[in-house]
Design a protein around this motif. Structure first.
Motif, mmCIF file in Angstrom:
data_model
loop_
_atom_site.group_PDB
_atom_site.id
_atom_site.type_symbol
_atom_site.label_atom_id
_atom_site.label_comp_id
_atom_site.label_asym_id
_atom_site.label_seq_id
_atom_site.Cartn_x
_atom_site.Cartn_y
_atom_site.Cartn_z
ATOM 1 N N GLN A 20 0.804 -1.218 0.000
ATOM 2 C CA GLN A 20 0.000 0.000 0.000
ATOM 3 C C GLN A 20 0.840 1.273 0.000
ATOM 4 O OE1 GLN A 20 -3.456 0.094 -0.434
ATOM 5 N NE2 GLN A 20 -2.943 -2.004 -0.968
ATOM 6 N N MET A 21 1.893 1.264 -0.809
ATOM 7 C CA MET A 21 2.674 2.483 -1.007
ATOM 8 C C MET A 21 3.175 2.526 -2.442
ATOM 9 S SD MET A 21 6.108 1.821 1.256
ATOM 10 C CE MET A 21 5.132 1.779 2.735
ATOM 11 N N SER A 22 3.614 3.695 -2.843
ATOM 12 C CA SER A 22 4.044 3.940 -4.206
ATOM 13 C C SER A 22 5.199 3.028 -4.621
ATOM 14 C CB SER A 22 4.480 5.406 -4.321
ATOM 15 O OG SER A 22 5.245 5.604 -5.479
ATOM 16 N N ILE A 23 5.122 2.550 -5.867
ATOM 17 C CA ILE A 23 6.219 1.736 -6.395
ATOM 18 C C ILE A 23 7.491 2.563 -6.525
ATOM 19 C CG2 ILE A 23 4.704 0.068 -7.525
ATOM 20 C CD1 ILE A 23 5.366 1.444 -10.211
ATOM 21 N N VAL A 24 7.345 3.880 -6.662
ATOM 22 C CA VAL A 24 8.522 4.754 -6.712
ATOM 23 C C VAL A 24 9.157 4.825 -5.331
ATOM 24 C CG1 VAL A 24 9.325 7.112 -7.122
ATOM 25 C CG2 VAL A 24 7.641 6.077 -8.673
ATOM 26 N N ASP A 25 8.343 5.054 -4.288
ATOM 27 C CA ASP A 25 8.872 5.107 -2.928
ATOM 28 C C ASP A 25 9.488 3.778 -2.502
ATOM 29 O OD1 ASP A 25 8.423 7.792 -2.312
ATOM 30 O OD2 ASP A 25 6.378 7.398 -1.649
ATOM 31 N N LEU A 26 8.955 2.691 -3.018
ATOM 32 C CA LEU A 26 9.514 1.379 -2.696
ATOM 33 C C LEU A 26 10.849 1.139 -3.396
ATOM 34 C CD1 LEU A 26 6.360 -0.903 -2.741
ATOM 35 C CD2 LEU A 26 7.828 -0.398 -0.778
ATOM 36 N N GLY A 27 11.164 1.956 -4.388
ATOM 37 C CA GLY A 27 12.424 1.782 -5.107
ATOM 38 C C GLY A 27 12.343 0.728 -6.198
ATOM 39 N N LEU A 28 11.133 0.462 -6.682
ATOM 40 C CA LEU A 28 10.966 -0.557 -7.720
ATOM 41 C C LEU A 28 11.285 -0.038 -9.120
ATOM 42 C CD1 LEU A 28 7.670 -2.305 -6.538
ATOM 43 C CD2 LEU A 28 10.041 -2.890 -5.984
ATOM 44 N N ILE A 29 11.259 1.276 -9.289
ATOM 45 C CA ILE A 29 11.538 1.863 -10.597
ATOM 46 C C ILE A 29 13.031 2.168 -10.691
ATOM 47 C CG2 ILE A 29 11.070 3.791 -12.170
ATOM 48 C CD1 ILE A 29 8.665 1.925 -11.719
ATOM 49 N N TYR A 30 13.694 1.537 -11.653
ATOM 50 C CA TYR A 30 15.128 1.741 -11.840
ATOM 51 C C TYR A 30 15.406 2.838 -12.869
ATOM 52 C CZ TYR A 30 16.233 -2.587 -9.276
ATOM 53 O OH TYR A 30 16.377 -3.556 -8.317
ATOM 54 N N ARG A 88 16.738 0.470 -1.222
ATOM 55 C CA ARG A 88 16.252 1.251 -2.358
ATOM 56 C C ARG A 88 15.043 2.114 -1.997
ATOM 57 N NH1 ARG A 88 18.184 0.862 -7.075
ATOM 58 N NH2 ARG A 88 16.227 1.553 -7.958
ATOM 59 N N MET A 89 14.433 1.855 -0.864
ATOM 60 C CA MET A 89 13.227 2.578 -0.466
ATOM 61 C C MET A 89 13.538 4.024 -0.104
ATOM 62 S SD MET A 89 11.528 -0.412 1.892
ATOM 63 C CE MET A 89 10.215 0.614 2.492
ATOM 64 N N SER A 90 12.565 4.902 -0.376
ATOM 65 C CA SER A 90 12.708 6.303 0.021
ATOM 66 C C SER A 90 12.589 6.409 1.545
ATOM 67 C CB SER A 90 11.620 7.147 -0.641
ATOM 68 O OG SER A 90 10.347 6.852 -0.073
ATOM 69 N N GLU A 91 13.044 7.524 2.059
ATOM 70 C CA GLU A 91 12.940 7.747 3.497
ATOM 71 C C GLU A 91 11.466 7.761 3.920
ATOM 72 O OE1 GLU A 91 15.399 7.668 5.738
ATOM 73 O OE2 GLU A 91 16.633 7.165 4.002
ATOM 74 N N ARG A 92 10.618 8.295 3.056
ATOM 75 C CA ARG A 92 9.179 8.328 3.349
ATOM 76 C C ARG A 92 8.616 6.918 3.486
ATOM 77 N NH1 ARG A 92 4.952 11.376 -0.539
ATOM 78 N NH2 ARG A 92 4.966 9.467 -1.724
ATOM 79 N N ALA A 93 8.998 6.023 2.586
ATOM 80 C CA ALA A 93 8.517 4.639 2.640
ATOM 81 C C ALA A 93 9.039 3.936 3.888
ATOM 82 C CB ALA A 93 8.950 3.881 1.394
ATOM 83 N N LYS A 94 10.297 4.165 4.202
ATOM 84 C CA LYS A 94 10.868 3.545 5.406
ATOM 85 C C LYS A 94 10.139 4.032 6.661
ATOM 86 C CE LYS A 94 15.477 2.849 3.483
ATOM 87 N NZ LYS A 94 16.881 3.311 3.486
#
Length: 99
Positions: A20-30, A88-94
């Protein structure tokens, strides 16, 4: 005509259905490449063989379609090199996960 920044902003709206969080924040987009009217996305998943990829892919197509990217012009390349890690996760996701 859409630009790379618009594509990246729309990808921020794609939510991983499990976490339930953005794929960008999760670091899935390279990598995101925009060339003429085509968009190529290099991405990974949190686990190899993730059964939710189809859902994520549909959401990517829907979000990018909302800014005028035709489905036929969206190419999603999956890679597991390098493999995804929580680093790879953003600080927001962490913060959302309490990490």
């Amino acid at each position: 005509m859409f630009i790379k920044k618009q594509v990246e902003e729309k990808l921020q709206d794609v939510i991983d259905p499990e976490l339930q969080m953005s794929i960008v924040d999760l670091g899935l987009i390279y990598e995101v490449t925009v060339e003429d009217e085509s968009v190529t996305i290099l991405m990974t998943l949190t686990t190899m063989g993730c059964p939710l990829f189809d859902t994520i892919e549909e959401d990517i197509h829907a979000k990018l379609g909302s800014i005028g990217v035709e489905e036929k012009n969206i190419k999603i390349n999956l890679t597991f090199d390098p493999p995804w890690s929580m680093d790879r996760m953003s600080e927001r996701a962490k913060a959302m996960l309490g990490i």
